[in-house]
Design a protein around this motif. Structure first.
Motif, PDB file in Angstrom:
ATOM      1  N   PHE A   9       0.830  -1.198   0.000  1.00 19.74           N
ATOM      2  CA  PHE A   9       0.000   0.000   0.000  1.00 19.74           C
ATOM      3  C   PHE A   9       0.866   1.250   0.000  1.00 19.74           C
ATOM      4  O   PHE A   9       0.648   2.179  -0.752  1.00 19.74           O
ATOM      5  CB  PHE A   9      -0.904  -0.018   1.244  1.00 19.74           C
ATOM      6  N   ILE A  10       1.886   1.221   0.856  1.00 19.93           N
ATOM      7  CA  ILE A  10       2.754   2.391   0.961  1.00 19.93           C
ATOM      8  C   ILE A  10       3.557   2.583  -0.323  1.00 19.93           C
ATOM      9  O   ILE A  10       3.694   3.684  -0.826  1.00 19.93           O
ATOM     10  CB  ILE A  10       3.664   2.263   2.195  1.00 19.93           C
ATOM     11  N   ILE A  11       4.037   1.478  -0.882  1.00 25.63           N
ATOM     12  CA  ILE A  11       4.800   1.574  -2.131  1.00 25.63           C
ATOM     13  C   ILE A  11       3.922   2.154  -3.236  1.00 25.63           C
ATOM     14  O   ILE A  11       4.287   3.087  -3.927  1.00 25.63           O
ATOM     15  CB  ILE A  11       5.344   0.184  -2.549  1.00 25.63           C
ATOM     16  N   THR A  20      -7.304   8.032  -4.560  1.00 23.63           N
ATOM     17  CA  THR A  20      -8.351   7.858  -3.559  1.00 23.63           C
ATOM     18  C   THR A  20      -9.621   7.318  -4.198  1.00 23.63           C
ATOM     19  O   THR A  20     -10.293   6.473  -3.651  1.00 23.63           O
ATOM     20  CB  THR A  20      -8.653   9.203  -2.880  1.00 23.63           C
ATOM     21  N   SER A  21      -9.902   7.795  -5.398  1.00 19.68           N
ATOM     22  CA  SER A  21     -11.155   7.381  -6.028  1.00 19.68           C
ATOM     23  C   SER A  21     -11.153   5.892  -6.347  1.00 19.68           C
ATOM     24  O   SER A  21     -12.193   5.261  -6.385  1.00 19.68           O
ATOM     25  CB  SER A  21     -11.394   8.190  -7.296  1.00 19.68           C
ATOM     26  N   ALA A  22      -9.956   5.341  -6.529  1.00 19.73           N
ATOM     27  CA  ALA A  22      -9.890   3.908  -6.810  1.00 19.73           C
ATOM     28  C   ALA A  22     -10.303   3.103  -5.594  1.00 19.73           C
ATOM     29  O   ALA A  22     -10.811   2.001  -5.700  1.00 19.73           O
ATOM     30  CB  ALA A  22      -8.473   3.526  -7.222  1.00 19.73           C
ATOM     31  N   VAL A  23     -10.060   3.669  -4.414  1.00 22.88           N
ATOM     32  CA  VAL A  23     -10.444   2.969  -3.193  1.00 22.88           C
ATOM     33  C   VAL A  23     -11.955   3.013  -3.040  1.00 22.88           C
ATOM     34  O   VAL A  23     -12.572   2.076  -2.561  1.00 22.88           O
ATOM     35  CB  VAL A  23      -9.727   3.584  -1.974  1.00 22.88           C
ATOM     36  N   ASN A 205      -8.452   9.034   2.923  1.00 24.04           N
ATOM     37  CA  ASN A 205      -7.284   9.082   2.044  1.00 24.04           C
ATOM     38  C   ASN A 205      -6.334   7.966   2.486  1.00 24.04           C
ATOM     39  O   ASN A 205      -6.636   7.208   3.404  1.00 24.04           O
ATOM     40  CB  ASN A 205      -6.629  10.469   2.077  1.00 24.04           C
ATOM     41  N   HIS A 206      -5.197   7.871   1.831  1.00 30.43           N
ATOM     42  CA  HIS A 206      -4.289   6.757   2.132  1.00 30.43           C
ATOM     43  C   HIS A 206      -3.876   6.756   3.597  1.00 30.43           C
ATOM     44  O   HIS A 206      -3.805   5.723   4.240  1.00 30.43           O
ATOM     45  CB  HIS A 206      -3.043   6.850   1.253  1.00 30.43           C
ATOM     46  N   MET A 207      -3.594   7.956   4.099  1.00 37.79           N
ATOM     47  CA  MET A 207      -3.093   8.040   5.462  1.00 37.79           C
ATOM     48  C   MET A 207      -4.175   7.659   6.471  1.00 37.79           C
ATOM     49  O   MET A 207      -3.931   6.894   7.393  1.00 37.79           O
ATOM     50  CB  MET A 207      -2.585   9.471   5.709  1.00 37.79           C
ATOM     51  N   ARG A 213      -9.598   7.222  10.625  1.00 38.09           N
ATOM     52  CA  ARG A 213     -10.150   8.521  10.228  1.00 38.09           C
ATOM     53  C   ARG A 213     -10.713   9.279  11.417  1.00 38.09           C
ATOM     54  O   ARG A 213     -11.321   8.704  12.303  1.00 38.09           O
ATOM     55  CB  ARG A 213     -11.200   8.353   9.132  1.00 38.09           C
ATOM     56  N   GLU A 214     -10.461  10.580  11.419  1.00 36.53           N
ATOM     57  CA  GLU A 214     -11.042  11.477  12.419  1.00 36.53           C
ATOM     58  C   GLU A 214     -11.743  12.603  11.682  1.00 36.53           C
ATOM     59  O   GLU A 214     -11.190  13.169  10.748  1.00 36.53           O
ATOM     60  CB  GLU A 214      -9.956  12.074  13.321  1.00 36.53           C
ATOM     61  N   GLY A 215     -12.956  12.930  12.101  1.00 35.13           N
ATOM     62  CA  GLY A 215     -13.683  14.039  11.498  1.00 35.13           C
ATOM     63  C   GLY A 215     -13.499  15.299  12.321  1.00 35.13           C
ATOM     64  O   GLY A 215     -13.250  15.232  13.522  1.00 35.13           O
ATOM     65  N   GLN A 216     -13.627  16.438  11.657  1.00 34.71           N
ATOM     66  CA  GLN A 216     -13.409  17.710  12.356  1.00 34.71           C
ATOM     67  C   GLN A 216     -14.671  18.206  13.062  1.00 34.71           C
ATOM     68  O   GLN A 216     -14.617  19.144  13.844  1.00 34.71           O
ATOM     69  CB  GLN A 216     -12.918  18.786  11.368  1.00 34.71           C
ATOM     70  N   ILE A 217     -15.814  17.573  12.765  1.00 37.25           N
ATOM     71  CA  ILE A 217     -17.064  17.999  13.410  1.00 37.25           C
ATOM     72  C   ILE A 217     -17.326  17.065  14.585  1.00 37.25           C
ATOM     73  O   ILE A 217     -17.572  15.874  14.405  1.00 37.25           O
ATOM     74  CB  ILE A 217     -18.241  17.946  12.417  1.00 37.25           C
TER      75      ILE A 217
END
Ligand SMILES: [Cu+2]
Length: 377
Positions: A9-11, A20-23, A205-207, A213-217
């Motif tokens: 994944f990292i490579i 991202t859209s491929a994911v 996203n990849h990261m 994932r964390e949301g800002q709201i």
């Protein structure tokens, strides 16, 4: 969903071979007609030994802090309906999957069967299909704060981040303690959301796929900074669940300590005074707050928390083409208000309980075992 291991994944990411859209973000389609405001979560209580309800998972347009958001919901509610049962009750949930991807239900923390149509995370309910969940809560089940959410392998973070989470309360011995009974009970479901400009849940996203994932709201019971009241002299019982997939909540109430009475493991022996309460994803806790300060407004903070991350990659992240916000470390740098607690009225001073639930002390260890853990990519 693409299946690739972490190294690959990292490579791939570094070589920009994957976008991202491929994911993919499978559930942003099928938008329903928006309804205007958010209905608050409904309560379903067991009666005559049976808790029975229809539950539908679907994509809905909801009002999130005054903005239209397309969230995943159970019965159109974020958070989902609150379920309440007692030890010995049977739970029957007629579940319909109206998402565009498979899902299932998990009853987080319940001591029930993981097989058949009980708390079985291996069940696969395809889109448009139905399943009747049924199980019995053992007669000796501890009381406490539990929750339900999807647990379909590979889709849990996506579906929980979309909003699918609800409280499941088992009433029992802790609720019968007179001081706790006298306290004002409030439920806090902590959920964070990340929306794009159109109100759709941000795709990972990849990261964030690696680090969570964390949301800002930041929301409590689907609201931004809701108000709670406490009576001068009174006790507030907060039953809290961290229903966010990755965010750690470091809670502190201005000028007020928490008195911890229950954790994931159930009721404590005696209340424990805390300045801060840390809740990792999925974790629950119950605290008492004493209305013993000057009548005013006090903020319940979420304090910044460093949950680790890709430190070795440094701050630049040039390779990934992203900024700090993409790192695994929480991007929350400052305290954020979750709830405002307002003094309202007064009652004669309620005492804290002295004794809670008898907890058997573990016996002295008889053997010692060593483990060596090493992590590599
Ligand atoms: Cu869970």
């Amino acid at each position: 969903m693409l299946k690739i291991n972490r190294r690959k994944f990292i490579i791939l990411t570094a070589a920009s071979a994957v976008t991202t859209s491929a994911v993919g973000w499978a559930i942003a389609q099928n938008k329903k007609t928006p309804f205007n405001s958010q209905t608050s979560s409904k309560l379903h209580k067991s009666a005559n030994g049976l808790l029975e309800l229809d539950l539908e998972a679907s994509l809905n347009s909801l009002n999130l802090g005054g903005k239209q958001a397309y969230l995943l919901s159970y019965n159109g509610q974020v958070p989902a309906p609150r379920l309440e049962a007692k030890p010995g009750d049977t739970v029957r949930i007629r579940f319909t999957n109206n998402l565009s991807q498979p899902t299932n239900l998990h009853y987080h923390g319940l001591h029930v069967s993981p097989a058949g149509n009980a708390d079985n995370p291996l069940l696969n309910i395809p889109p448009k299909e139905r399943l009747i969940y049924e199980f019995t809560i053992p007669k000796n089940h501890p009381s406490g704060t539990f929750w339900y959410h999807p647990h379909h392998h590979g889709m849990v973070a996506e579906q929980v981040f979309g909003g699918l989470a609800g409280l499941l309360i088992i009433r029992g011995e802790l609720d019968e303690i007179p001081e706790i009974k006298a306290a004002k009970e409030e439920f806090l479901v902590l959920q964070d959301f990340g929306l794009d400009g159109n109100g759709n849940i941000q795709p990972p996203n990849h990261m964030t796929m690696m680090m969570g994932r964390e949301g800002q709201i930041l929301t409590v019971n689907g609201q931004i900074n809701p108000n709670l009241s406490i009576a001068k002299g009174g006790l507030l019982r907060l039953r809290i669940v961290n229903a966010s997939p990755s965010r750690f909540y470091r809670l502190a109430l201005e000028n007020h300590p928490f008195y911890l009475i229950a954790t994931d493991g159930g009721g404590l022996d005696t209340p424990v005074e805390l300045k801060e309460l840390l809740l990792s994803p999925g974790e629950r806790a119950e605290v008492l707050v004493r209305g013993e300060r000057e009548p005013s407004q006090y903020r319940l903070w979420n304090l910044p928390y460093d949950r680790g991350g890709m430190g070795m990659m440094g701050d630049g992240m040039g390779m990934m083409g992203g900024g700090m916000g993409m790192m695994g470390n929480s991007s929350q740098r400052n305290p954020q208000v979750l709830v405002t607690v307002t003094y309202q009225g007064s009652v004669s001073r309620l005492p804290l309980p002295q004794k809670l639930i008898p907890v058997e002390t573990l016996p002295e260890p008889k053997a010692v075992r060593g483990f060596e853990l090493s992590m590599d990519m």
